[in-house]
Scaffold this active site. Structure first.
Site, PDB file in Angstrom:
ATOM      1  N   GLY A  19     -17.042 -10.601  14.240  1.00 44.78           N
ATOM      2  CA  GLY A  19     -15.834 -11.001  14.944  1.00 44.78           C
ATOM      3  C   GLY A  19     -15.189 -12.182  14.243  1.00 44.78           C
ATOM      4  N   PHE A  20     -14.324 -12.892  14.960  1.00 49.72           N
ATOM      5  CA  PHE A  20     -13.608 -14.010  14.357  1.00 49.72           C
ATOM      6  C   PHE A  20     -14.560 -15.085  13.843  1.00 49.72           C
ATOM      7  CE2 PHE A  20     -10.172 -12.365  17.123  1.00 49.72           C
ATOM      8  CZ  PHE A  20      -9.201 -12.195  16.153  1.00 49.72           C
ATOM      9  N   VAL A  85     -28.749  -5.123  16.535  1.00 48.59           N
ATOM     10  CA  VAL A  85     -29.870  -6.053  16.689  1.00 48.59           C
ATOM     11  C   VAL A  85     -30.474  -5.875  18.072  1.00 48.59           C
ATOM     12  CG1 VAL A  85     -30.481  -8.495  16.826  1.00 48.59           C
ATOM     13  CG2 VAL A  85     -28.898  -7.703  15.054  1.00 48.59           C
ATOM     14  N   GLU A 177      -0.448  -8.830  30.001  1.00 51.18           N
ATOM     15  CA  GLU A 177       0.129  -8.111  28.876  1.00 51.18           C
ATOM     16  C   GLU A 177       0.035  -6.603  29.080  1.00 51.18           C
ATOM     17  OE1 GLU A 177      -0.705 -11.709  25.670  1.00 51.18           O
ATOM     18  OE2 GLU A 177      -2.150 -10.075  25.872  1.00 51.18           O
TER      19      GLU A 177
END
Length: 426
Positions: A19-20, A85, A177
């Site tokens: 991810g980020f 994992v 949104e």
């Protein structure tokens, strides 16, 4: 090729999660003395802030996701593994995969993110999918488009009304949104394409247990966002929690509403990293970390991003936002470099808030940064530029910019393909 026996072994870093936080760490950690193994359950890095636009037919999946191997193709010291994992052996310093050998590490970084949470009501998930992955987005898109298609052929007006009722649970940025974009799809894009139904009569419910939408924003901007939603036809329900979700209805408090499409945007739960580590976690499953983002009692393990509970000086946790995750990834890269080079320890992690942004449909947004506030059309353009800037690659930036410009000018959303049918239910 033979290995030089006098060559110093590289420091082995295992990063779990692309991810980020994980991707930013690897981008920032370019050092000759390290070898990095990146493990993820999926083969792509996802720009999650625009995931709702895939779910609502604005963007295609390829415009907000990129193959991990492609991102690090020019980094020979980075190995990418597709795997899941299932545990960490802290004594042996290994990471266990569900289908593959254990991975030894000198430094372990867990950046495994979060998923949607149902507050103990996991049985609601089949009827109210959340939005965290590309699979979630395409599932929501498929169900939404099929609802319109089935309504077009449904002779029973009661069932037809249920098919055209869309409920979004949670009025944070994702819920707002989603609601705004679905409303504009039903009101502006679809009406000329259907003959038996009027898609403008679709009912879009935004349900929030709290007193207002977008609680992270100031009250004036929250009120503006609610008014903007109501102008495009969203029905905002505040102060009443969802008490049940099923295949044919949603219950708000004591009221049942016939509804065939529910989207869950109300809460998140961290990955099971705390279980792997045998560490304490908060109610959201996040692992408490020290000021340098290491696990208490083990300086060789870092926990970052949505997986970690990072305390700010005022006692509040660092929010689960993309900028926060990227800052943590860059910080850990710096900590590791200092260790490898024998330099003094880095100062504790300090989160720099970069403001809150949210969009309401295709022509309005709100921005808040300290005392600076903006709303309306100009805020929408700034919101769009900010998101395009953080996309990876010129092609993605161009494709997203063109999609948005086309939608802004024409009102037409083109990513409306139903690629997998679901069993029809009555």
């Amino acid at each position: 090729m033979a290995t030089n026996p006098t060559e110093k072994p590289r420091h082995r870093i295992v990063v779990v999660g692309a991810g980020f936080a994980g991707v930013q760490l690897i981008h920032k950690l370019q050092h000759p003395d390290v070898s990095i193994t990146l493990v993820d359950r999926r083969n792509h890095h996802l720009f999650q802030p625009l995931l709702y636009q895939v779910a609502t037919t604005v963007l295609a999946t390829s415009e907000i996701a990129w193959p991990i191997r492609h991102l690090f193709r020019d980094r020979p010291e980075v190995e990418t593994l597709l795997g899941e994992v299932i545990g960490v052996d802290r004594d042996k310093r290994t990471v266990q995969l569900d289908d593959g050998p254990s991975l030894p590490y000198d430094t372990l970084v867990l950046a495994t993110g979060s998923r949607h949470a149902y507050f103990g009501k996991d049985q609601w998930e089949p009827y109210a999918p959340g939005l965290k992955t590309l699979e979630d987005a395409t599932t929501i898109r498929r169900r939404m488009l099929l609802a319109f298609e089935r309504a077009e052929m449904e002779p029973d007006p009661t069932i037809r009304d249920a098919l055209l009722t869309f409920a979004i649970v949670g009025a944070g940025p994702t819920g707002v949104e989603l609601a705004g974009t679905i409303a504009e799809l039903a009101r502006h894009t679809l009406p000329p394409e259907f003959r038996r139904i009027d898609t403008r009569k679709a009912r879009i419910l935004l349900i929030e247990a709290g007193p207002r939408v977008l609680p992270a924003f100031s009250e004036p901007l929250s009120a503006y966002a609610q008014a903007a939603l109501e102008r495009v036809g969203v029905e905002v329900r505040l102060g009443h929690p969802v008490t049940d979700c099923g295949p044919n209805s949603i219950r708000i408090g004591d009221t049942d509403i016939a509804c065939r499409m529910i989207i869950w945007a109300a809460g998140v739960q961290a990955s099971p990293a705390a279980e792997w580590l045998g560490a304490e976690a908060d109610r959201a499953g996040r692992v408490a970390v020290r000021p340098d983002l290491t696990l208490e009692g083990d300086e060789n393990i870092f926990v970052i991003g949505d997986t970690a509970r990072v305390q700010q000086p005022n006692g509040d946790p660092v929010p689960g936002l993309a900028p926060a995750a990227k800052q943590q990834g860059a910080y850990v890269a710096r900590v590791i470099r200092h260790r490898l080079e024998g330099r003094p320890p880095v100062a504790p992690f300090h989160y720099r808030h970069q403001g809150n942004l949210a969009t309401i449909g295709r022509r309005a947004a709100i921005i808040e940064y300290g005392n600076f506030r903006m709303k309306g059309g100009l805020a929408w353009w700034i919101w769009g530029l900010a998101h395009i800037y953080f996309l990876i690659g010129t092609r993605s930036r161009f494709a997203v910019a063109w999609s948005w410009l086309w939608i802004y000018l024409s009102g037409l959303q083109s990513a409306r393909l139903i690629t997998q049918r679901e069993q029809h239910r009555r």
